[in-house]
Scaffold this motif. Structure first.
Motif, short mmCIF file in Angstrom:
data_model
loop_
_atom_site.label_atom_id
_atom_site.label_comp_id
_atom_site.label_asym_id
_atom_site.label_seq_id
_atom_site.Cartn_x
_atom_site.Cartn_y
_atom_site.Cartn_z
N ILE A 1 0.81 -1.06 -0.14
CA ILE A 1 0.19 0.08 0.02
C ILE A 1 1.11 1.09 -0.03
O ILE A 1 1.77 1.54 0.83
CB ILE A 1 -0.87 0.16 1.13
N PRO A 2 0.63 2.15 -1.19
CA PRO A 2 1.64 3.45 -1.13
C PRO A 2 1.56 4.14 0.04
O PRO A 2 0.23 4.49 0.43
CB PRO A 2 1.35 3.88 -2.53
N GLY A 3 2.29 5.04 0.55
CA GLY A 3 2.33 5.97 1.72
C GLY A 3 3.11 7.03 1.46
O GLY A 3 3.96 7.02 0.47
N ALA A 4 2.76 8.19 2.02
CA ALA A 4 3.41 9.49 1.77
C ALA A 4 4.91 9.54 2.02
O ALA A 4 5.66 10.12 1.36
CB ALA A 4 2.51 10.57 2.40
N GLN A 5 5.03 8.88 3.09
CA GLN A 5 6.78 8.85 3.87
C GLN A 5 7.02 7.48 3.38
O GLN A 5 8.28 7.21 3.07
CB GLN A 5 6.54 9.17 5.21
N GLN A 6 6.41 6.34 3.75
CA GLN A 6 6.89 4.92 3.65
C GLN A 6 5.46 3.98 3.49
O GLN A 6 4.54 4.39 3.93
CB GLN A 6 7.42 4.50 4.93
N ASP A 7 5.79 3.24 2.64
CA ASP A 7 4.61 2.33 2.22
C ASP A 7 4.23 1.23 3.43
O ASP A 7 5.19 1.06 4.19
CB ASP A 7 4.98 1.41 0.92
N THR A 8 3.24 0.59 3.47
CA THR A 8 2.91 -0.31 4.46
C THR A 8 2.46 -1.57 3.62
O THR A 8 2.41 -1.70 2.27
CB THR A 8 1.78 -0.12 5.24
N VAL A 9 2.25 -2.59 4.23
CA VAL A 9 1.72 -3.94 3.55
C VAL A 9 0.32 -4.29 4.24
O VAL A 9 0.28 -4.35 5.18
CB VAL A 9 3.00 -5.19 3.89
N ARG A 10 -0.55 -4.71 3.47
CA ARG A 10 -1.62 -5.35 3.75
C ARG A 10 -1.76 -7.02 3.39
O ARG A 10 -1.65 -7.30 2.36
CB ARG A 10 -3.10 -4.92 3.01
N SER A 11 -1.84 -7.63 4.65
CA SER A 11 -1.65 -9.06 4.46
C SER A 11 -2.35 -9.88 5.34
O SER A 11 -2.85 -9.27 6.44
CB SER A 11 -0.47 -9.44 4.14
N PRO A 12 -2.64 -11.01 5.30
CA PRO A 12 -2.92 -12.01 6.27
C PRO A 12 -1.98 -12.46 7.36
O PRO A 12 -1.01 -11.82 7.35
CB PRO A 12 -3.59 -13.32 5.63
N TYR A 13 -2.39 -13.16 8.28
CA TYR A 13 -1.37 -13.76 9.35
C TYR A 13 -1.01 -12.67 10.27
O TYR A 13 0.08 -12.67 10.83
CB TYR A 13 -0.14 -14.44 8.77
N GLY A 14 -1.89 -11.28 10.27
CA GLY A 14 -1.38 -10.38 11.25
C GLY A 14 -2.50 -9.99 11.93
O GLY A 14 -3.66 -10.75 12.24
N ASP A 15 -2.27 -8.97 12.94
CA ASP A 15 -3.31 -8.79 14.20
C ASP A 15 -4.64 -8.37 13.48
O ASP A 15 -5.84 -8.59 13.93
CB ASP A 15 -2.76 -7.60 14.96
N GLU A 16 -4.57 -7.61 12.36
CA GLU A 16 -5.96 -7.05 11.55
C GLU A 16 -6.56 -7.88 10.75
O GLU A 16 -7.78 -8.03 10.72
CB GLU A 16 -5.48 -6.00 10.92
N TRP A 17 -5.78 -9.17 10.49
CA TRP A 17 -6.40 -10.24 9.62
C TRP A 17 -5.61 -11.49 10.01
O TRP A 17 -4.73 -11.93 9.27
CB TRP A 17 -5.87 -9.93 8.26
N PRO A 18 -5.79 -12.15 11.32
CA PRO A 18 -5.33 -13.29 11.86
C PRO A 18 -5.65 -14.47 10.94
O PRO A 18 -6.74 -14.63 10.46
CB PRO A 18 -5.65 -13.39 13.17
N GLY A 19 -4.51 -15.49 10.99
CA GLY A 19 -4.86 -16.72 10.11
C GLY A 19 -4.69 -16.62 8.73
O GLY A 19 -4.44 -15.44 7.94
N PRO A 20 -4.85 -17.42 7.84
CA PRO A 20 -4.76 -17.53 6.46
C PRO A 20 -5.75 -16.74 5.93
O PRO A 20 -6.70 -16.27 6.47
CB PRO A 20 -4.89 -19.01 6.09
N SER A 21 -5.49 -16.27 4.52
CA SER A 21 -6.58 -15.33 4.05
C SER A 21 -7.77 -16.11 3.65
O SER A 21 -7.77 -17.24 3.51
CB SER A 21 -5.89 -14.92 2.42
N ASP A 22 -8.91 -15.39 4.16
CA ASP A 22 -10.30 -16.16 3.59
C ASP A 22 -10.76 -15.67 2.59
O ASP A 22 -12.07 -15.84 2.06
CB ASP A 22 -11.32 -15.82 4.94
N ALA A 23 -10.06 -14.97 1.68
CA ALA A 23 -10.62 -14.43 0.37
C ALA A 23 -10.63 -15.62 -0.43
O ALA A 23 -10.11 -16.74 -0.56
CB ALA A 23 -9.54 -13.49 -0.30
N ARG A 24 -11.78 -15.56 -1.50
CA ARG A 24 -12.06 -16.69 -2.38
C ARG A 24 -12.13 -16.33 -3.67
O ARG A 24 -12.40 -17.11 -4.70
CB ARG A 24 -13.33 -17.12 -2.14
N HIS A 25 -11.59 -15.00 -4.06
CA HIS A 25 -11.38 -14.65 -5.42
C HIS A 25 -10.05 -14.10 -5.87
O HIS A 25 -9.15 -13.81 -4.90
CB HIS A 25 -12.27 -13.17 -5.51
#
Length: 604
Positions: free
Chosen positions: A158-182
């Protein structure tokens, strides 16, 4: 043994002593410096090392950080800065690609069949990963970190003004594997959300996937309106893309939903509407082909051309080549039907396919157009070349008594000397995944022994015995340095992190100015790449490639296998002639070294 079971038992990345890193730094940069430059560099290293000096303060802060609870490695802060902190474009500059081997005679040849097979394999791999069934990698008896596998699916930068970030599973906001089906499928600059898992989580069958892809091709037969292919925006410099993404997200509620679909998708599949002219064109298209038909922020994009040729483009921030090699080998070593069967895929009818449409205003359309034009120009300003040796491989080098990697690296140095008239700083990536959260270490290739080897090869008066002895001495030193790097005993990343600590915490630590070491000829010349090299050995790929790292650098991505040696070279267009000369001299150097070593005793 489950996929991630060994992670916490792996040894920590060793933190070298300050003295050891400074000593190695002086030894590593010395071959590139004049006597005056060496003296100036040595003086600043001494000042850096003095009791109470800046090096001591910064290293103590790093030691404290390394001992902090929850920190996996003293590099935990370094890696996000190195990858997510870069502010230029990542398309071509940071992402890398593999060109897969062509489908075999008994495998699907059509674009849709090949793409469906790759999707089935990737979904099958994810299912294994979700159940912790991907076997942990073991090399030379040492377990390797598997943590990067958590970033293969549903991961987006994810682009950021000062530093980018990463959106991914297995983290606090998205625990466990991805539940996406698409997944998201691109065609002719249009995007489509396509379900690859049914409502109950079972994968769609190969026939279902093919039907879904045919639906995409039909819906995307007419390209979208001009200046509406939002994928172009991912080619922008990061802060500019961050601002454009925010404008895009807030322009219309549907835009935020479409971004969410893209960012949470398991991966992207890019269906091209053309066949590459040749292998080089296929490589170029995998590295920086566009037409809005990419989302360069996506961790994994599988790209399939109209003739069924295929490859992968990878966003580098959380994934290194060794992890993608493992994924690629799993994908391509098993027939699609077997992947489908193992994953429990079943026929469920036509997968849901929905176009992803963005509402754009005039300003956003202008940004799309500007980004498209700028990246097209940037790609046109990059020179590339494929070089293949189908009569040389690691087996040949070993038969000649040489380490295969040392053999080709010495050939690179000889070719560079003959192409440009001098040696220059050379980077080689060394994997360190035997450590907890291990990634890579930076090796600098030019040693005094390599200088002596090149000098002997260029001296008409030098005998064959002298040249052979110089070769074996240089090769032995190369192997020694590579082993040091593999065990974490390398100076560059350590010293670089000390510089970064000064930037982040200098005022707090009382080191208010950048230490002069980081402005010395030694530091600047050692890191000013003339050659940037990396290897990806797999029988399932034809070529591996990435962009060059400076205005005069040649990127050298190579696939060295027992029976073949393939390279993809890249450099800025103004110095293209030097790259082509390097390629020609490399072919000569390889022949010359083979003849030299085959005519005398080996080092063994």
């Amino acid at each position: 043994m489950t996929t991630f079971a060994r992670e916490e038992t792996l040894p920590r990345v060793p933190l070298p002593t300050l003295e050891a890193s400074c000593e190695r730094f002086l030894a590593w940069c010395a071959p590139l410096l004049t006597a005056d430059e060496r003296a100036a560099t040595e003086a600043e290293v001494a000042a850096f090392l003095r009791p109470g000096g800046p090096g001591r303060v910064l290293h103590a802060a790093l030691e404290e950080y390394d001992a902090t609870a929850g920190v996996h490695s003293w590099l935990d802060t370094f890696w996000p800065y190195r990858y997510l902190g870069r502010r230029d474009r990542i398309a071509l500059n940071a992402n890398f690609f593999f060109l897969f081997q062509d489908a075999g005679p008994d495998e699907p040849q059509s674009q849709v069949a090949r793409a469906a097979g790759l999707i089935a394999g990737a979904v099958g791999y994810k299912r294994q990963l979700d159940q912790d069934l991907v076997p942990p990698v073991v090399q030379r008896g040492q377990a390797q970190s598997m943590v990067q596998n958590a970033y293969l699916f549903s991961t987006t930068r994810i682009p950021g003004a000062q530093q980018d970030t990463v959106r991914s599973p297995y983290g606090d906001e998205w625990p466990g594997p991805s539940d996406a089906r698409h997944i998201v499928v691109f065609h002719r600059g249009a995007m489509f959300r396509m379900e690859v898992l049914g409502a109950d989580g079972d994968p769609h069958s190969l026939d279902d996937l093919e039907a879904g892809l045919h639906a995409v091709l039909k819906a995307g037969a007419q390209p979208p309106a001009p200046d509406t292919s939002v994928g172009h925006l991912t080619t922008m410099a990061r802060a500019e893309w961050a601002a454009a993404r925010e404008s895009l997200r807030t322009r219309h509620p549907g835009n935020a939903a479409a971004l969410d679909d893209i960012e949470t998708a398991l991966f992207c599949v890019c269906l091209e509407d053309f066949a590459p002219a040749d292998v080089q064109d296929a490589c170029d298209q995998l590295l920086y082909g566009d037409r809005g038909n990419r989302w360069f922020d996506k961790a994994v994009s599988l790209i399939v051309f109209a003739d069924g040729r295929a490859g992968i483009n990878v966003e580098h921030c959380e994934l290194d080549g060794t992890t993608i090699l493992g994924f690629t080998d799993a994908l391509l070593s098993t027939p699609a039907e077997e992947h489908s069967r193992r994953s429990g895929a079943r026929s469920q009818g036509l997968p849901a396919v929905e176009p992803l449409v963005f509402e754009l205003d005039d300003a956003l359309r202008a940004q799309v157009r500007s980004a498209a034009d700028a990246f097209a120009a940037y790609g046109a300003a990059t020179a590339t070349r494929t070089v293949s040796f189908d009569d040389f491989g690691s087996t040949t080098a070993k038969a000649l008594g040489a380490s295969p990697d040392a053999f080709v690296q010495l050939a690179y140095q000889l070719a560079h000397q003959r192409a440009k008239g001098h040696l220059g700083a050379t980077y080689e990536s060394i994997a360190t995944r035997q450590y907890r959260y291990g990634r890579t270490e930076a090796m600098r290739v030019v040693t005094p022994e390599i200088q002596e080897f090149v000098a002997a090869m260029e001296d008409p008066a030098a005998s064959a015995d002298t040249r052979r002895a110089a070769f074996h001495a240089a090769a032995a030193q190369h192997v020694t340095r590579a082993k040091e790097c593999q065990t974490g005993q390398a100076p560059e990343q350590h010293l670089w992190e000390l510089e970064l600590i000064q930037r982040r915490r200098g005022a707090e630590l009382g080191v208010t100015e950048q230490p002069a070491l980081f402005r010395t000829p030694g530091w600047l010349k050692m890191r000013d790449d003339y050659l940037s090299t990396s290897s990806a050995p797999s029988v399932h790929i034809q070529y591996f490639g990435f962009g060059s790292t400076s205005s005069r650098c040649i990127g050298v991505a190579y696939v060295l296998l027992p029976d073949r040696f393939h390279l993809y070279l890249s450099t800025p267009l103004p110095v293209a002639d030097q790259m082509h000369t390097f390629a020609d001299r490399l072919r000569e150097a390889l022949t010359e070294l083979r003849e030299l070593l085959s005519s005398g005793p080996s080092a063994n």
